[in-house]
Enzyme design. Structure first.
Site, PDB file in Angstrom:
ATOM      1  N   ARG A  88      -4.118   2.352  10.939  1.00 22.59           N
ATOM      2  CA  ARG A  88      -4.695   3.360   9.902  1.00 22.59           C
ATOM      3  C   ARG A  88      -3.935   4.001   8.915  1.00 22.59           C
ATOM      4  NH1 ARG A  88      -8.429   7.645  13.403  1.00 22.59           N
ATOM      5  NH2 ARG A  88     -10.123   7.813  11.928  1.00 22.59           N
ATOM      6  N   ALA A 124      -8.931  -1.672   6.621  1.00 26.90           N
ATOM      7  CA  ALA A 124      -8.861  -1.286   5.180  1.00 26.90           C
ATOM      8  C   ALA A 124     -10.032  -0.019   4.954  1.00 26.90           C
ATOM      9  CB  ALA A 124      -8.898  -2.097   4.093  1.00 26.90           C
ATOM     10  N   ARG A 128       0.746  -1.160  -0.067  1.00 26.17           N
ATOM     11  CA  ARG A 128       0.065  -0.200   0.065  1.00 26.17           C
ATOM     12  C   ARG A 128       0.760   1.304   0.209  1.00 26.17           C
ATOM     13  NH1 ARG A 128      -5.136   1.914   0.720  1.00 26.17           N
ATOM     14  NH2 ARG A 128      -6.228  -0.402   0.894  1.00 26.17           N
ATOM     15  N   GLU A 168      -9.698   5.664   6.792  1.00 30.14           N
ATOM     16  CA  GLU A 168      -8.057   6.134   6.871  1.00 30.14           C
ATOM     17  C   GLU A 168      -7.899   7.328   6.113  1.00 30.14           C
ATOM     18  OE1 GLU A 168      -6.029   1.769   6.394  1.00 30.14           O
ATOM     19  OE2 GLU A 168      -7.784   1.835   5.321  1.00 30.14           O
TER      20      GLU A 168
END
Lengths: 486, 775
Positions: free
Chosen positions: B344, B513, B312, B717
């Protein structure tokens, strides 16, 4: 003798417990699990409860950390938990405000915030933004970002409803003497000086006032104590009284009460207390505890040094006065790392502070990683008097966090005494600071940072004393939130 | 109850929170006879266990047993992705605090006394602490993951400016207010009920079953609520549940485990620190031509979730900008600290920060406004619309959002006012910074994008809903109640949300997520719609027009044909029951059309993107490095919010948590691998007084997202990264302490000390040397 606590209005007998059990442990064991443990060191506020106490102007509700208050300290006293606030007619205003302003997300810190707001509901002196921040700076929240909680606080602060909690303020709460022993630990709270001297003769003593430091020895280091003596109930300990040219402040005066007093009596002291621990800690911690703890990073010691304060030390049948500052061969009150001038059989009864000379300018500064509820990297207190010709007639420069004890910068002071105050004399003197101090690296700051900040604080102080602009940062919260507009 | 779908309202448990009646796992002392379980932590960070003597521990009053790896009836090894983490050390220890044994005792006190009396001897090895040590020792958990496109050589050849350097981002402790906790209760016939403070009940079920050597059907995991998770309870709640279960299996009694703050902080993983080496090429207009970035994350001792966290990060190095030629490469370092884990943003913030620092430094070097530089480089029309991994940035909201944010925050005028202010001030300077956010939504392991639900309607018209997500403060349950009530057309208080449990909804993904409401919301809605399909013919009968069943609608607690005649929902439900029609249904949802192939670095990992923007203004004290955030304006895209006030809470809370990461939260390990910052006394998360003095939050209007339930977007997030604006603002203020043209060197986290260092650096080296090359 029965030992009991008045919990949410009901007298509850306390069974066999260790004298070092905390109120939080007892509450949760008793089924009052609304009160949470978030850290067990008084630094997160999840365990906050209300305590009915004697204030300077009569009875008062105080928000305190139950995680570092010992159960025997609560004997005979009234406490209220988050479960005790609502009534048949609905939620308490502090609870309702938290609901209305969307002040809870995961909810784990919420009971603690509610109890800090509970205290705020009955306070009449929440008249500035910094006091509002101070009221909740001892409660950590990881979810909300605080804005909604602050709005809830503004909603209820000083509302002073007439209810069973305001009615409880009509009578002065009785705080009984205690002598409680279980196993090999004993807790004593004498109400007479004579009883103190008797109890002290029973063995090695650890004194306790607010337990805001001692509590950590119990919850973090799992220490046990054969004999704990609580000094809070002794006559005069909690009083502030005028003396010939100043004031006598009892060693048991709570920091929150000292803060309120200093607003009108000592601006420099007040400024330090503003960023001094959290409301909950100030509601338990005492002047004497902060001074006798003898931490090199305590926040009151530099102020004592700069204000030329004197310790009033009492023993059975005697009383002596010990200046905090060193002079000649006298090392002063702090004789070495975490060591004081107190001898066996002696206790700190109070301090004496003289009125400042009318032309003295004094100020205090504290620098820490976080502004509120943090231990200093450097704390400082300065007092300066110039004579009519602008020559330095009196100067006291005191620091915490720069040496093994709180200390005056005697060499730097000497450089300036008798000199006219100018850019060049100031800069010359500041160079001497490195001869006074060799600070250390730790997780609160490096030696470089401490030395640089100490010099800069002194620069800022001289500028301020000469009428320059004070370097402070703003503290007013505002803002608009979309969801509120709807 | 106020609220409802798309309406502001409080959290569904608000009344329970404020009265102290909301129950968390550790609030339950367990049934009579519950024992306490405490791990025995390794006192060293790396080495072999030579001997272990349990005799004096077992002699402690109240200690029932001490379990070691030899006492595990099933599998000692677990792991969220790779199956390689021992529950109890098997001869070797990899980090300080690693569980070597567990003490099972009557009370916590006796468990602690027992743990202190376990006698251990080690053969110590030098631990690897920190990314640089790991690189030097060639200690990695993973091979490089590479994403690249474009002609880098040409990009750097034609550049008018090239900068290179290192960007470091720090660790961050989750500091959920509720620490790790679990309760294991043995049931009849070999079953176990586990109550856990976890974001991933199915994982708890699996790990417990494997450790006990029993089938998953013998284990039920229940999650009442979490006192905060933030990723820290996605994988790392599992060992503590397993310890309780192992103890329960051994003793036949209920057993609970619960960590004090210091234990939790010392024994569990944190946000991954990253170190990135970069080179970046710009043309004379400040347009990015090419970026080369090598990212290293500190994974700690085991892989845990570090692989997808790194992925990510790589996916987000582009941030909101089109980078024509790029090569990003990432590896996970292996070190001797607790295994770093989900937090997060899950690597996204660390990846984005690399590009934001590159732009900040380039702006300093070029002497242009960093806000302007950012805007020039935004994604735009084709061909400037494709991410390095090949996904087209569809429905980009930044072109609409950013001008609105600039106008509403009065950016241009404030920028001028700040310049004027700074000219009049010696010790205090102000600065302003802008941060756009583009954050990809979906688990990047595409198969995890699935969710289930179970809905029961009772004959009185009331409803129970179950779904696979956990409530940890984010308001998921509030949203799910609103979705069910809206779909079924009943009042909010007719819907009860049941405890999350693996016997109601099986095989769930972690609530992580940011996906909780997207996935579970669709599943809950699906279950409700299935029931409504069954009820329509019944309602049509009751309304006297059997042929019109497809026209029946459900709202206001009634079934309707047109607007005139309604029949109460309860009556429809009762009639259905009388006709032997099922009033219960499951629901299931899987995100369509996503997938990514790491071997070629191409695919569509994200279902969609969430967008946002923030403008922050700071004031810095040049004598001490202290500062305050004066004002923050946020405009954030949550689509058509399912629960707008809940979403605002996520935006504000995420922003402040992000500020904490970059400003005051410093995680420090000693060279021996001991955590030095293990409580709130030494580890400082933002307090009330640290938050912006003025905070203006708006949600982007008319932003319906047709891909997701109710037109909404994920919100957990993305707002976290808005906080990077504070760093740009600090740099803006710090710059003015020196001469123009020098690159500000501000270390993270930007504590007062770091800020004062940067200021002193500006003062001394006002024309800093930088690597400039002209092509």
């Amino acid at each position: 003798m029965d030992h009991s606590i008045i919990l949410n209005g009901k007298q509850v007998k306390v069974g066999d417990i260790s004298p070092t059990m905390t109120v939080l442990e007892w509450l949760r064991q008793t089924g009052f699990t609304g009160t949470k443990e978030g850290c067990a060191e008084g630094d997160c506020g999840a365990c906050t409860i209300g305590l009915l106490d004697q204030g300077p102007d009569g009875p008062t509700w105080r928000a305190i950390c139950s995680c570092i208050m010992l159960v025997p300290q609560a004997f005979g006293r009234q406490i209220v938990t988050v479960e005790g606030l609502a009534s048949d007619s609905g939620l308490h205003p502090a609870q309702q405000a938290m609901v209305d302003k969307l002040g809870s997300q995961c909810g784990y810190c919420t009971p603690g915030f509610v109890m800090s707001l509970f205290e705020a509901t009955y306070r009449s002196d929440l008249d500035s933004h910094w006091k509002m921040d101070d009221q909740i700076c001892g409660n950590l929240c990881r979810c909300t970002g605080y804005r909604p909680i602050r709005e809830a606080l503004y909603e209820i602060a000083g509302r002073q409803p007439t209810d069973r909690f305001s009615e409880a303020l009509d009578a002065l709460p009785e705080i009984p003497a205690v002598d409680y022993q279980r196993g090999d630990q004993r807790f004593v709270r004498p109400e007479k000086w004579g009883d103190l001297w008797t109890a002290m003769s029973d063995g090695p003593v650890r004194f306790v006032s607010g337990a805001t430091d001692l509590g950590l020895d119990i919850t973090q280091r799992f220490m046990a104590f054969p004999l704990l003596i609580d000094l809070g109930l002794l006559p005069g300990m909690r009083e502030i009284s005028p003396i010939a040219d100043g004031w006598h402040i009892g060693a048991g005066v709570l920091l929150s009460d000292l803060e309120a007093w200093s607003e009108t009596h000592s601006a420099s002291l007040g400024k330090m207390l503003r960023f001094f621990a959290s409301r909950q800690i100030k509601n338990r911690a005492t002047v004497g505890g902060n001074l006798c703890n003898a931490s090199p990073i305590g926040d009151l010691p530099p102020v004592m040094l700069a204000l030329n304060a004197v310790a009033v030390i009492r023993s059975s049948g005697a009383e002596r006065r010990q200046p905090f500052a060193p002079s000649g061969s006298d090392p002063g009150f702090w004789t070495a790392y975490r060591t004081t001038a107190l001898q066996d059989g002696e206790v700190l009864a109070g301090i004496e502070i003289s009125e400042l000379h009318p032309s003295t300018y004094a100020s205090t500064y504290k620098v820490s990683k976080r502004r509120e509820l943090d231990i200093s990297a450097v704390s400082s207190a300065f007092a300066l008097r110039l004579d009519e010709s602008g020559v330095v007639a009196d100067l006291r420069i005191a620091f915490g966090g720069m040496a093994a004890t709180p200390a005056r910068a005697l060499k730097t002071e000497a450089k300036l005494l008798g000199q006219p105050l100018s850019q060049s004399t100031i800069e010359e003197a500041i160079k001497t600071l490195k001869d006074d101090f060799s600070p250390i690296d730790d997780h609160r700051g490096t030696a470089w940072y401490r030395a640089t900040v100490a010099a800069n604080l002194l620069r800022g102080f001289f500028e301020e004393a000469q009428g320059g602009v004070r370097v402070t940062l703003p503290d007013r919260p505002t803002g608009t939130i979309f969801a509120e507009k709807n | 109850m106020a609220g409802g779908l798309h309406k502001p309202g409080p959290h569904e448990s608000a009344h329970l929170h404020v009265t102290g009646s909301a129950k968390y796992v550790a609030d339950d002392p367990g049934p009579q006879g519950t024992l306490f379980v405490l791990p025995v932590p390794s006192p060293i960070a790396r080495g072999r266990i030579i001997s272990m003597d349990l005799r004096s521990a077992l002699a402690v009053d109240g200690v029932h047993c001490v379990l070691t790896v030899d006492d595990i009836p099933g599998d000692n090894i677990w792991g969220p992705i790779l199956h390689n983490e021992p529950l109890l050390a098997d001869g070797v220890v990899h980090y300080m605090g690693q569980a070597i044994a567990i003490v099972v005792a009557e009370t916590e006190h006796s468990a602690r006394c027992g743990a202190q009396r376990v006698e251990l001897e080690f053969e110590e090895q030098t631990p690897i602490i920190g990314i640089e040590s790991a690189i030097a020792a060639n200690a990695f958990h993973t091979d490089p993951h590479i994403i690249e496109r474009g002609d880098l050589e040409a990009a750097f050849e034609s550049a008018s400016m090239v900068i290179d350097g290192v960007v470091e981002t720090p660790a961050q402790d989750h500091f959920y207010l509720e620490t790790q906790a679990a309760l294991a209760i043995p049931e009849e016939n070999g079953g176990y009920t586990i109550r856990s403070s976890t974001q991933h009940p199915t994982e708890i079920q699996k790990v417990v079953a494997a450790a006990l050597g029993i089938g998953a059907h013998h284990v039920v995991c229940e999650v009442p609520r979490l006192g905060g998770g933030f990723g820290g309870k996605e994988s790392q709640a599992s060992p503590y549940a397993a310890y309780a279960a192992l103890a329960a299996a051994r003793t036949g009694r209920p057993c609970r485990s619960w960590l004090h703050r210091g234990q939790d902080m010392a024994w569990t993983g944190k946000r991954h620190p990253f170190r990135t080496d970069y080179e970046a090429a710009f043309d004379e207009n400040g347009m990015i031509l090419g970026v080369i970035a090598r990212l290293y994350s500190d994974g700690g001792w085991s892989l845990d979730l570090s692989g997808p966290v790194l992925d990510r990060a790589l996916f987000h190095v582009d941030s909101s900008y089109f980078i024509p030629a790029i090569r990003v490469e990432g590896r996970v370092c292996s070190t001797n600290i607790p295994s770093n884990t989900a937090f997060r943003g899950f690597g996204g913030p660390q990846g984005m920060f690399v590009m934001e620092e590159i732009l900040n430094r380039a702006a300093d070097a070029m002497g242009v406004d960093s806000t302007e530089l950012r805007r020039r480089n935004f994604y735009g029309e084709a061909p400037r619309d494709t991410a390095p991994y090949g996904q087209v940035i569809e429905a980009n909201r930044l072109p609409q959002l950013v001008p609105q944010l600039m106008e509403e925050s009065n950016y241009a005028a404030r920028k001028r006012a700040i310049e004027q202010f700074n000219q009049t001030q010696q010790h205090v300077k102000r600065g302003i910074g802008f941060q756009p956010v583009k954050f990809g939504i979906s688990f990047t392991a595409s198969l995890l994008n699935q969710a289930g639900a179970l809905v029961h309607v009772y004959t009185d018209g009331t409803v129970q809903i179950n779904h696979g997500g956990t409530e940890m403060g984010q308001g998921l349950h509030t949203k799910m109640i609103a979705v069910a009530a809206d779909t079924l057309g009943v009042k909010l208080d007719a819907v009860r949300l049941m405890t999350t449990a693996t016997d109601k909804v099986p095989n769930t993904s972690a609530t992580a997520a940011s996906s909780g409401s997207d996935l579970n919301g669709a599943a809950v809605q699906g279950a409700c719609l299935t029931i409504l399909e069954r009820l329509r013919p019944i309602a049509a009968q009751l309304l006297g027009d059997e042929a019109a069943s497809t026209s029946v609608t459900f709202r206001d607690g009634c079934a309707w044909l047109g607007h005139e005649s309604g029949v109460p929902f309860a009556k429809v439900a009762t009639a259905a029951w009388a006709q032997q029609i099922s009033l219960s249904s499951t629901g299931y949802y899987a995100t369509p059309g996503i997938g990514y192939d790491p071997s070629i670095g191409r695919g569509r990992p994200f279902f969609y993107y969430a967008f946002g923007g923030a403008i922050s203004e700071v004031e810095v004290n040049g004598l001490t490095g202290e500062y305050r955030v004066r004002r923050v304006d946020i405009l954030h895209d949550v689509g058509n919010p399912l629960a707008p006030s809940i979403d605002v809470g996520q935006v504000e809370g995420g922003f402040v948590q992000g500020m904490g990461w970059l400003t005051c939260e410093a995680v420090l390990y000693s060279p021996q691998g001991r955590l030095l910052t293990h409580g709130p006394s030494t580890y400082k998360i933002p307090a009330a007084g640290d938050t912006p003095l003025e905070l203006n939050v708006s949600l982007l209007r008319d932003a319906d997202n047709p891909l997701v339930i109710g037109g909404s977007k994920a919100v957990g997030e993305p707002p976290f990264m808005l906080a990077i604006s504070v760093i740009s603002a600090l740099r803006d203020a710090i710059r003015t302490f020196g001469k123009p043209g020098s690159i500000v060197e501000l270390g993270m986290p930007a504590t007062p000390e770091a800020v004062l260092r940067a200021i002193e650096h500006q003062r001394i080296e006002s024309t800093a040397g930088m690597d400039k090359r002209h092509g």
